[in-house]
Design a protein around this motif. Structure first.
Motif, mmCIF file in Angstrom:
data_model
loop_
_atom_site.group_PDB
_atom_site.id
_atom_site.type_symbol
_atom_site.label_atom_id
_atom_site.label_comp_id
_atom_site.label_asym_id
_atom_site.label_seq_id
_atom_site.Cartn_x
_atom_site.Cartn_y
_atom_site.Cartn_z
ATOM 1 N N LEU A 13 73.716 0.909 83.367
ATOM 2 C CA LEU A 13 74.299 1.191 82.060
ATOM 3 C C LEU A 13 74.928 -0.055 81.461
ATOM 4 C CD1 LEU A 13 75.913 4.680 82.761
ATOM 5 C CD2 LEU A 13 73.817 4.187 81.490
ATOM 6 N N VAL A 14 75.609 -0.842 82.290
ATOM 7 C CA VAL A 14 76.219 -2.085 81.811
ATOM 8 C C VAL A 14 75.147 -3.072 81.363
ATOM 9 C CG1 VAL A 14 77.547 -4.122 82.501
ATOM 10 C CG2 VAL A 14 78.329 -1.848 83.170
ATOM 11 N N LEU A 15 74.089 -3.206 82.170
ATOM 12 C CA LEU A 15 73.000 -4.104 81.812
ATOM 13 C C LEU A 15 72.309 -3.643 80.534
ATOM 14 C CD1 LEU A 15 71.412 -4.778 85.326
ATOM 15 C CD2 LEU A 15 72.770 -6.370 83.951
ATOM 16 N N GLY A 16 72.133 -2.326 80.396
ATOM 17 C CA GLY A 16 71.535 -1.792 79.179
ATOM 18 C C GLY A 16 72.390 -2.071 77.956
ATOM 19 N N TRP A 17 73.705 -1.929 78.112
ATOM 20 C CA TRP A 17 74.623 -2.220 77.006
ATOM 21 C C TRP A 17 74.562 -3.700 76.649
ATOM 22 C CZ3 TRP A 17 78.873 -5.455 76.586
ATOM 23 C CH2 TRP A 17 79.658 -5.286 75.451
ATOM 24 N N MET A 18 74.508 -4.559 77.648
ATOM 25 C CA MET A 18 74.419 -5.998 77.401
ATOM 26 C C MET A 18 73.118 -6.353 76.689
ATOM 27 S SD MET A 18 75.924 -7.455 81.020
ATOM 28 C CE MET A 18 75.600 -9.164 80.588
ATOM 29 N N LEU A 19 72.014 -5.736 77.131
ATOM 30 C CA LEU A 19 70.726 -6.008 76.502
ATOM 31 C C LEU A 19 70.727 -5.560 75.047
ATOM 32 C CD1 LEU A 19 67.794 -6.920 76.653
ATOM 33 C CD2 LEU A 19 67.200 -4.668 77.567
ATOM 34 N N GLY A 20 71.253 -4.362 74.787
ATOM 35 C CA GLY A 20 71.331 -3.883 73.411
ATOM 36 C C GLY A 20 72.183 -4.791 72.534
ATOM 37 N N THR A 21 73.282 -5.292 73.091
ATOM 38 C CA THR A 21 74.160 -6.191 72.340
ATOM 39 C C THR A 21 73.456 -7.499 72.006
ATOM 40 O OG1 THR A 21 76.103 -5.245 73.433
ATOM 41 C CG2 THR A 21 76.375 -7.389 72.372
ATOM 42 N N LEU A 102 58.137 -6.637 79.014
ATOM 43 C CA LEU A 102 58.481 -7.271 80.283
ATOM 44 C C LEU A 102 59.244 -6.303 81.184
ATOM 45 C CD1 LEU A 102 58.434 -9.875 81.958
ATOM 46 C CD2 LEU A 102 60.658 -10.429 80.971
ATOM 47 N N TRP A 103 60.095 -5.498 80.591
ATOM 48 C CA TRP A 103 60.808 -4.453 81.347
ATOM 49 C C TRP A 103 59.793 -3.531 82.025
ATOM 50 C CZ3 TRP A 103 65.312 -1.234 78.757
ATOM 51 C CH2 TRP A 103 65.877 -0.367 79.708
ATOM 52 N N ARG A 104 58.807 -3.106 81.247
ATOM 53 C CA ARG A 104 57.779 -2.200 81.793
ATOM 54 C C ARG A 104 56.970 -2.900 82.887
ATOM 55 N NH1 ARG A 104 55.359 0.353 84.330
ATOM 56 N NH2 ARG A 104 53.819 1.996 83.939
ATOM 57 N N LEU A 105 56.613 -4.154 82.688
ATOM 58 C CA LEU A 105 55.868 -4.895 83.703
ATOM 59 C C LEU A 105 56.695 -5.040 84.976
ATOM 60 C CD1 LEU A 105 53.399 -6.612 84.518
ATOM 61 C CD2 LEU A 105 54.562 -8.584 83.492
ATOM 62 N N SER A 106 57.984 -5.308 84.826
ATOM 63 C CA SER A 106 58.858 -5.496 85.985
ATOM 64 C C SER A 106 58.993 -4.216 86.802
ATOM 65 C CB SER A 106 60.241 -5.964 85.532
ATOM 66 O OG SER A 106 60.160 -7.189 84.843
ATOM 67 N N GLU A 107 58.901 -3.065 86.121
ATOM 68 C CA GLU A 107 58.990 -1.795 86.840
ATOM 69 C C GLU A 107 57.841 -1.610 87.827
ATOM 70 O OE1 GLU A 107 61.430 1.182 83.842
ATOM 71 O OE2 GLU A 107 59.259 1.030 83.622
ATOM 72 N N THR A 108 56.749 -2.348 87.619
ATOM 73 C CA THR A 108 55.610 -2.257 88.526
ATOM 74 C C THR A 108 55.928 -2.873 89.887
ATOM 75 O OG1 THR A 108 54.133 -2.457 86.601
ATOM 76 C CG2 THR A 108 53.151 -2.794 88.776
ATOM 77 N N TYR A 114 66.594 -4.039 88.808
ATOM 78 C CA TYR A 114 66.044 -5.356 88.537
ATOM 79 C C TYR A 114 65.140 -5.430 87.304
ATOM 80 C CZ TYR A 114 68.027 -6.460 93.055
ATOM 81 O OH TYR A 114 68.900 -6.650 94.091
ATOM 82 N N PRO A 115 64.383 -4.371 86.959
ATOM 83 C CA PRO A 115 63.572 -4.474 85.740
ATOM 84 C C PRO A 115 64.404 -4.719 84.480
ATOM 85 C CG PRO A 115 62.757 -2.702 87.108
ATOM 86 C CD PRO A 115 64.038 -3.165 87.733
ATOM 87 N N ILE A 116 65.496 -3.998 84.319
ATOM 88 C CA ILE A 116 66.316 -4.213 83.120
ATOM 89 C C ILE A 116 67.018 -5.566 83.194
ATOM 90 C CG2 ILE A 116 68.363 -3.041 84.037
ATOM 91 C CD1 ILE A 116 68.876 -2.004 81.220
ATOM 92 N N LEU A 117 67.335 -6.030 84.410
ATOM 93 C CA LEU A 117 67.913 -7.368 84.561
ATOM 94 C C LEU A 117 66.905 -8.435 84.155
ATOM 95 C CD1 LEU A 117 70.174 -9.254 85.480
ATOM 96 C CD2 LEU A 117 69.270 -9.078 87.819
ATOM 97 N N ALA A 118 65.643 -8.246 84.537
ATOM 98 C CA ALA A 118 64.597 -9.194 84.142
ATOM 99 C C ALA A 118 64.454 -9.232 82.624
ATOM 100 C CB ALA A 118 63.272 -8.804 84.797
ATOM 101 N N ALA A 119 64.494 -8.046 81.994
ATOM 102 C CA ALA A 119 64.400 -7.985 80.534
ATOM 103 C C ALA A 119 65.578 -8.697 79.880
ATOM 104 C CB ALA A 119 64.335 -6.527 80.079
ATOM 105 N N LEU A 120 66.773 -8.510 80.444
ATOM 106 C CA LEU A 120 67.964 -9.159 79.897
ATOM 107 C C LEU A 120 67.870 -10.673 80.031
ATOM 108 C CD1 LEU A 120 70.845 -9.099 78.750
ATOM 109 C CD2 LEU A 120 71.677 -8.716 81.090
ATOM 110 N N LEU A 121 67.445 -11.150 81.198
ATOM 111 C CA LEU A 121 67.329 -12.590 81.415
ATOM 112 C C LEU A 121 66.303 -13.203 80.473
ATOM 113 C CD1 LEU A 121 67.534 -12.802 85.317
ATOM 114 C CD2 LEU A 121 69.299 -13.414 83.651
ATOM 115 N N PHE A 122 65.203 -12.481 80.252
ATOM 116 C CA PHE A 122 64.197 -12.955 79.308
ATOM 117 C C PHE A 122 64.777 -13.015 77.899
ATOM 118 C CE2 PHE A 122 60.778 -11.962 76.256
ATOM 119 C CZ PHE A 122 59.918 -13.028 76.495
ATOM 120 N N ALA A 123 65.520 -11.984 77.519
ATOM 121 C CA ALA A 123 66.057 -11.910 76.158
ATOM 122 C C ALA A 123 67.055 -13.015 75.863
ATOM 123 C CB ALA A 123 66.714 -10.542 75.935
#
Length: 204
Positions: A13-21, A102-108, A114-123
């Motif tokens: 949830l924290v990572l999701g909030w950070m990504l949205g921000t 990238l989030w979807r690819l990371s879920e594979t 870690y998938p949402i973390l990968a998306a955040l790092l990319f963003a």
């Protein structure tokens, strides 16, 4: 991409909030005028000239006009729909789609979170973050490359022919963004051939 919060950990949830921000803040920055040198020199200039002329034609006084691809045609679409602001919005939308892809690819490959973390790092990668709001078109190639990989991996798991066709289309779109991205269909095509040969070869 799993977006529901019922089975999410506090960290997710924290990572999701950070990504949205991050996406929101960069969206505000994207409202500013163009700042990138290449967008101001030709990424947005040539589509605007095409829109004013109501036709696509060679521009012999600048060699860069011969390096245009699919992203420039979509920028042209934005110009025809109203203004360069719409074109900029389409360009920024690719940034959001790339993050989600990238989030979807990371879920594979990766377990949560870690998938949402990968998306955040990319963003928040400086080059990605800057290009998303400055009018550069490189993220179009990134998006199509990621989608081609997602489609191919989905085909490998389920072997539905629709997915490999979709992977080929996305790889072709990636190649249409930049000449150097012809490496994408060449690489994926090589992987596909190798996979089919290994699967169907006769036992010794």
């Amino acid at each position: 991409v799993e977006l529901r919060g019922g089975d999410r950990s506090p960290l997710q949830l924290v990572l999701g909030w950070m990504l949205g921000t991050v996406l929101l803040l960069n969206g505000v920055i994207a409202l500013a005028p163009l700042t990138g040198s290449d967008p101001m020199q030709y990424h947005f200039v040539f589509p605007k000239l095409f829109a004013k002329a109501h036709s696509i034609q060679p521009i012999y006084w600048d060699l860069n006009s011969f390096f245009l691809g699919t992203p420039h045609m979509l920028i042209l679409l934005g110009m025809e729909l109203g203004s360069d602001r719409i074109a900029l919005a389409l360009n920024f939308g690719v940034y959001i789609l790339s993050v989600l892809a990238l989030w979807r690819l990371s879920e594979t490959f990766l377990p949560k979170p870690y998938p949402i973390l990968a998306a955040l790092l990319f963003a928040v990668t400086p080059m990605v973050y800057w290009e998303a709001s400055s009018g550069y078109v490189d993220l179009w190639g990134a998006l199509y490359t990621i989608l081609a990989l997602v489609a191919m991996l989905t085909w490998v798991r389920g072997e539905n022919a629709r997915w490999i066709i979709l992977s080929g289309l996305f790889a072709g779109f990636a190649a249409s963004c930049k000449y150097t991205l012809w490496a994408v269909p060449l690489f994926l095509g090589t992987v596909l051939i190798a996979f089919l040969l290994l699967k169907h070869r006769s036992p010794l």
